[in-house]
Structure formats: C-alpha cells, structure tokens
Design an enzyme around this catalytic site. Structure first.
Site, short mmCIF file in Angstrom:
data_model
loop_
_atom_site.label_atom_id
_atom_site.label_comp_id
_atom_site.label_asym_id
_atom_site.label_seq_id
_atom_site.Cartn_x
_atom_site.Cartn_y
_atom_site.Cartn_z
N HIS A 48 0.86 -1.18 0.00
CA HIS A 48 0.00 0.00 0.00
C HIS A 48 0.90 1.24 0.00
CE1 HIS A 48 -3.70 -2.13 1.97
NE2 HIS A 48 -3.11 -2.89 1.05
N GLU A 50 0.94 3.89 1.81
CA GLU A 50 1.40 4.28 3.14
C GLU A 50 2.55 3.39 3.62
OE1 GLU A 50 -3.24 4.39 3.46
OE2 GLU A 50 -1.75 3.38 2.21
N CYS A 78 -6.43 1.93 5.74
CA CYS A 78 -7.09 0.71 6.17
C CYS A 78 -6.49 0.28 7.52
CB CYS A 78 -6.88 -0.39 5.13
SG CYS A 78 -5.15 -0.93 4.98
N CYS A 81 -2.67 -0.35 7.38
CA CYS A 81 -1.87 0.88 7.32
C CYS A 81 -1.97 1.67 8.61
CB CYS A 81 -2.28 1.72 6.12
SG CYS A 81 -1.87 0.89 4.56
#
Length: 151
Positions: A48, A50, A78, A81
């Site tokens: 992801h 992040e 999410c 993260c």
C-alpha cells in the site's frame, strides 16, 4: 496532498487502485518519500502507498520509528496501514477521502480508539476530499464500464 494525488494518478496508470501517499519531515516540510499503491506491480498485498512510504523513510533513516514525520494520503488508511502508522510512531496522518467501507481510522475497527493501540497519531481528514474521492470513483467506474463491455 497534491503530491499524494500525483502518486495516486501514477498508480492508476499502472492499473493499481489509485491511492497515493507522501511522507513529510516535520522539521523542514520536505517530502522524504512518495509512493502510490503497488500491490499488483509488486505482487505484494502489503504494498500500500502508506506502507511503502514508511518503509522508504525507515530504511533511509536506519530506524523503525519515525515520530518526526507526517503522512499525507489520499484515502483513509485501512487497518493494516493504521497499524503500521502507529507502530512507526508517526506524529500525524492527514488524509483526503474517508473510506466507510475499508477505512480503519474513522471507520471499521477505528484502530486508534482501541485500548491495545500504543501510539495514536494526530489525525486530520477531509483535506482535498473531493479530488481524492473523484480519482477513486472514476477509476472504479472505468473498470466497471470496461468489464461490462468485455465480460
């Protein structure tokens, strides 16, 4: 947030879900890392935007905790993260669009509100929310249209 949107657009161009993030050093306001989602490109479900930013800065600094950094991201993080942000001890997370379906900060498990959360960053939301939401809506609308034409 504009730099994070650039990363989201770059991710979309690769067929990735268009989420972008930038890590900013609080002391000087400079961008230390910038990434878009790369889960498909890297064959890694944890890639992801992040997470990639956190990994980049931690590697560059040679540390596991980076409390002197703030993270800007186009979509509410999410749960995965949110946890990584907490474990990295980021000072602040700033996101654009809320994610009622998959978010882990203001929605879902609300990670930072849990008693087991050891570090709660400052959270700001709604920054350029319309622009951040539009890129996601357009991306998924385009995919639905393509799938309807080419089943």
């Amino acid at each position: 947030m504009r730099a994070a949107l650039e990363e989201a657009n770059a991710a979309a161009a690769l067929g990735e879900v268009p989420i972008g993030a930038v890590m900013v050093r609080r002391a000087d306001g400079l961008i230390a890392a910038r990434h878009g989602n790369r889960t498909i490109t890297m064959n890694d479900p944890t890639a992801h935007a992040e997470i990639l930013c956190i990994r980049s800065v931690c590697a560059a600094e040679g540390v596991q905790r980076i409390p002197e950094y703030d993270l800007y991201v186009t979509l509410e993080p999410c749960a995965l993260c949110a946890a990584a942000i907490s474990f990295a001890r980021l000072r602040r997370v700033i996101f654009g669009a809320s994610d009622p379906k998959g978010g882990g900060v203001l929605h879902g498990g609300k990670f930072y509100e849990q008693p087991t959360c050891h570090h709660r960053p400052l959270v700001s939301s709604g920054i350029m929310a319309e622009e951040c939401g539009t890129i996601l809506k357009s991306f998924f609308q385009d995919r639905r249209t393509k799938n309807a034409v080419n089943p």
